[in-house]
Design a protein around this motif. Structure first.
Motif, PDB file in Angstrom:
ATOM      1  N   LYS A   1      -5.848  13.271 -17.795  1.00 34.10           N
ATOM      2  CA  LYS A   1      -6.282  13.073 -19.032  1.00 34.10           C
ATOM      3  C   LYS A   1      -6.282  10.967 -19.051  1.00 34.10           C
ATOM      4  N   LYS A   2      -5.039  10.663 -18.640  1.00 38.58           N
ATOM      5  CA  LYS A   2      -4.544   9.392 -18.050  1.00 38.58           C
ATOM      6  C   LYS A   2      -5.659   8.767 -17.763  1.00 38.58           C
ATOM      7  N   PHE A   3      -6.250   8.457 -16.228  1.00 33.03           N
ATOM      8  CA  PHE A   3      -7.253   8.649 -15.506  1.00 33.03           C
ATOM      9  C   PHE A   3      -8.439   8.641 -16.189  1.00 33.03           C
ATOM     10  N   GLU A   4      -8.841   9.140 -17.002  1.00 31.58           N
ATOM     11  CA  GLU A   4     -10.080   9.608 -17.231  1.00 31.58           C
ATOM     12  C   GLU A   4     -10.462   8.592 -18.495  1.00 31.58           C
ATOM     13  N   GLU A   5      -9.776   7.708 -18.592  1.00 33.10           N
ATOM     14  CA  GLU A   5     -10.399   6.243 -20.115  1.00 33.10           C
ATOM     15  C   GLU A   5     -11.458   5.300 -19.294  1.00 33.10           C
ATOM     16  N   VAL A   6     -11.819   5.031 -19.750  1.00 35.90           N
ATOM     17  CA  VAL A   6     -12.549   3.552 -18.911  1.00 35.90           C
ATOM     18  C   VAL A   6     -11.082   2.285 -19.112  1.00 35.90           C
ATOM     19  N   HIS A   7     -11.252   1.801 -18.013  1.00 35.64           N
ATOM     20  CA  HIS A   7     -10.265   0.914 -18.666  1.00 35.64           C
ATOM     21  C   HIS A   7     -10.603  -0.389 -17.260  1.00 35.64           C
TER      22      HIS A   7
ATOM     23  N   GLY B   1      -8.583  15.513   0.331  1.00 32.52           N
ATOM     24  CA  GLY B   1      -9.779  16.560  -0.748  1.00 32.52           C
ATOM     25  C   GLY B   1     -10.863  15.020  -1.407  1.00 32.52           C
ATOM     26  N   LYS B   2     -11.399  15.490  -2.135  1.00 33.51           N
ATOM     27  CA  LYS B   2     -11.727  14.305  -3.351  1.00 33.51           C
ATOM     28  C   LYS B   2     -11.818  13.726  -4.489  1.00 33.51           C
ATOM     29  N   GLY B   3     -12.889  12.759  -4.563  1.00 33.00           N
ATOM     30  CA  GLY B   3     -12.667  12.581  -6.122  1.00 33.00           C
ATOM     31  C   GLY B   3     -13.398  11.707  -6.062  1.00 33.00           C
ATOM     32  N   ILE B   4     -13.819  11.065  -7.885  1.00 32.41           N
ATOM     33  CA  ILE B   4     -15.004  10.192  -7.986  1.00 32.41           C
ATOM     34  C   ILE B   4     -14.360   9.299  -9.139  1.00 32.41           C
ATOM     35  N   PHE B   5     -15.310   7.659  -8.679  1.00 36.37           N
ATOM     36  CA  PHE B   5     -14.981   7.229  -9.197  1.00 36.37           C
ATOM     37  C   PHE B   5     -16.202   6.908 -10.303  1.00 36.37           C
TER      38      PHE B   5
ATOM     39  N   TRP C   1       0.723  -1.112  -0.071  1.00 36.73           N
ATOM     40  CA  TRP C   1       0.149  -0.265  -0.001  1.00 36.73           C
ATOM     41  C   TRP C   1       1.526   1.819  -0.268  1.00 36.73           C
ATOM     42  N   ASP C   2       0.373   2.035  -0.475  1.00 43.57           N
ATOM     43  CA  ASP C   2       1.288   2.933  -0.421  1.00 43.57           C
ATOM     44  C   ASP C   2       0.001   4.616  -0.519  1.00 43.57           C
ATOM     45  N   VAL C   3      -0.006   6.007  -0.310  1.00 41.35           N
ATOM     46  CA  VAL C   3      -0.469   7.134  -0.154  1.00 41.35           C
ATOM     47  C   VAL C   3      -0.225   8.090  -1.706  1.00 41.35           C
ATOM     48  N   ILE C   4      -0.960   8.590  -2.479  1.00 42.31           N
ATOM     49  CA  ILE C   4      -1.140   9.595  -3.069  1.00 42.31           C
ATOM     50  C   ILE C   4      -1.288  11.153  -3.058  1.00 42.31           C
ATOM     51  N   THR C   5      -0.684  11.383  -3.383  1.00 44.07           N
ATOM     52  CA  THR C   5      -1.711  12.984  -3.660  1.00 44.07           C
ATOM     53  C   THR C   5      -1.349  13.987  -4.358  1.00 44.07           C
ATOM     54  N   LEU C   6      -2.288  14.256  -5.766  1.00 43.61           N
ATOM     55  CA  LEU C   6      -2.792  14.992  -6.667  1.00 43.61           C
ATOM     56  C   LEU C   6      -3.153  16.224  -6.236  1.00 43.61           C
ATOM     57  N   SER C   7      -3.142  17.461  -6.816  1.00 38.80           N
ATOM     58  CA  SER C   7      -2.720  18.490  -6.928  1.00 38.80           C
ATOM     59  C   SER C   7      -2.742  19.658  -8.267  1.00 38.80           C
ATOM     60  N   GLU C   8      -3.546  20.845  -7.916  1.00 45.39           N
ATOM     61  CA  GLU C   8      -2.745  21.835  -9.288  1.00 45.39           C
ATOM     62  C   GLU C   8      -0.972  21.939  -9.248  1.00 45.39           C
ATOM     63  N   SER C   9      -0.191  21.297  -7.422  1.00 39.22           N
ATOM     64  CA  SER C   9       0.754  21.303  -7.733  1.00 39.22           C
ATOM     65  C   SER C   9       1.393  20.497  -8.290  1.00 39.22           C
ATOM     66  N   THR C  10       0.767  19.406  -8.241  1.00 39.95           N
ATOM     67  CA  THR C  10       1.930  17.762  -9.167  1.00 39.95           C
ATOM     68  C   THR C  10       1.722  18.065 -10.237  1.00 39.95           C
TER      69      THR C  10
ATOM     70  N   LEU D   1     -10.439  13.188 -10.187  1.00 40.89           N
ATOM     71  CA  LEU D   1     -10.535  14.777  -9.255  1.00 40.89           C
ATOM     72  C   LEU D   1     -11.786  15.608  -9.417  1.00 40.89           C
ATOM     73  N   MET D   2     -12.824  15.540  -8.791  1.00 44.84           N
ATOM     74  CA  MET D   2     -13.759  17.113  -8.795  1.00 44.84           C
ATOM     75  C   MET D   2     -12.590  18.235  -9.145  1.00 44.84           C
ATOM     76  N   GLU D   3     -14.039  19.488  -8.597  1.00 47.78           N
ATOM     77  CA  GLU D   3     -13.537  20.215  -9.675  1.00 47.78           C
ATOM     78  C   GLU D   3     -12.170  20.763  -9.004  1.00 47.78           C
ATOM     79  N   ASN D   4     -12.363  20.770  -7.331  1.00 46.65           N
ATOM     80  CA  ASN D   4     -11.092  21.949  -6.778  1.00 46.65           C
ATOM     81  C   ASN D   4      -9.635  20.742  -7.015  1.00 46.65           C
ATOM     82  N   LYS D   5      -9.835  20.122  -8.023  1.00 51.38           N
ATOM     83  CA  LYS D   5      -8.313  18.994  -8.255  1.00 51.38           C
ATOM     84  C   LYS D   5      -7.388  18.673  -6.554  1.00 51.38           C
TER      85      LYS D   5
END
Length: 178
Positions: free
Chosen positions: A93-99, A112-116, A76-85, A149-153
């Motif tokens: 774009k890579k994440f937002e492809e059906v797979h 933060g917030k996210g959407i599956f 396991w690990d921890v991931i963080t994403l934001s505008e500063s990433t 991610l949601m609108e706040n990214k």
């Protein structure tokens, strides 16, 4: 608390028990962790150091090990994403492809917030699972989906894996996805 939006009807499902029941019917695991354990400074810091990430894993060690024992996760690990990433838009774009994956994709949201976006049963179609801190979700292997991610990214999430190389995505061209 997670909320569901069924994409083809715009029906919204709220409330922990309603969300849990809906996801259970779609064979998606849903749990909730106590976020009071995590200091606010770690929930709101989207530029975590390696030490901060280790601290999050230590704080949720009991929950992580319980999930790992029940579901066969090995790392396991921890991931963080934001505008500063760096290259955040390219990553999204890579994440937002059906797979699909050959193992479950699990996330425990700790900041933060996210959407599956997940393909459900034929009578449901695709649905969004809007996640916030404390929400834990596991999308079953071979289920078409993607995460964004949601609108706040901004997001901080614990990810668990069976394979040491993590998830390998297999793209799905699905005309039912809208």
């Amino acid at each position: 608390m997670a909320e569901i939006v069924i994409r083809n009807t715009n029906e919204r499902i709220t409330g922990e028990e309603n969300v849990r029941e809906f996801l259970n019917n779609q064979e998606v695991v849903y749990e909730h962790w106590n976020m009071e354990k995590l200091p606010a400074a770690l929930q709101e810091n989207f530029k975590l150091s390696d030490d901060d990430k280790k601290r999050i894993l230590d704080i949720f060690d009991v929950e992580i090990r319980d999930l790992a024992a029940r579901r066969g996760y090995k790392i396991w690990d921890v991931i963080t994403l934001s505008e500063s990433t760096p290259n955040i838009e390219d990553l999204l774009k890579k994440f937002e492809e059906v797979h699909t994956h050959s193992e479950d994709e699990i996330r425990a949201i700790v900041g933060g917030k996210g959407i599956f976006i997940i393909k459900g049963s034929d009578d449901v179609g695709y649905f969004n699972v809007e996640l916030e801190p404390g929400d834990v979700i596991s999308v079953p292997e071979n289920t078409p989906h993607f995460f964004t991610l949601m609108e706040n990214k901004q997001i901080i999430a614990v990810r668990l894996f069976i394979e040491e190389n993590g998830w390998v995505a297999t793209p799905v061209a699905d005309p039912q996805f809208q």
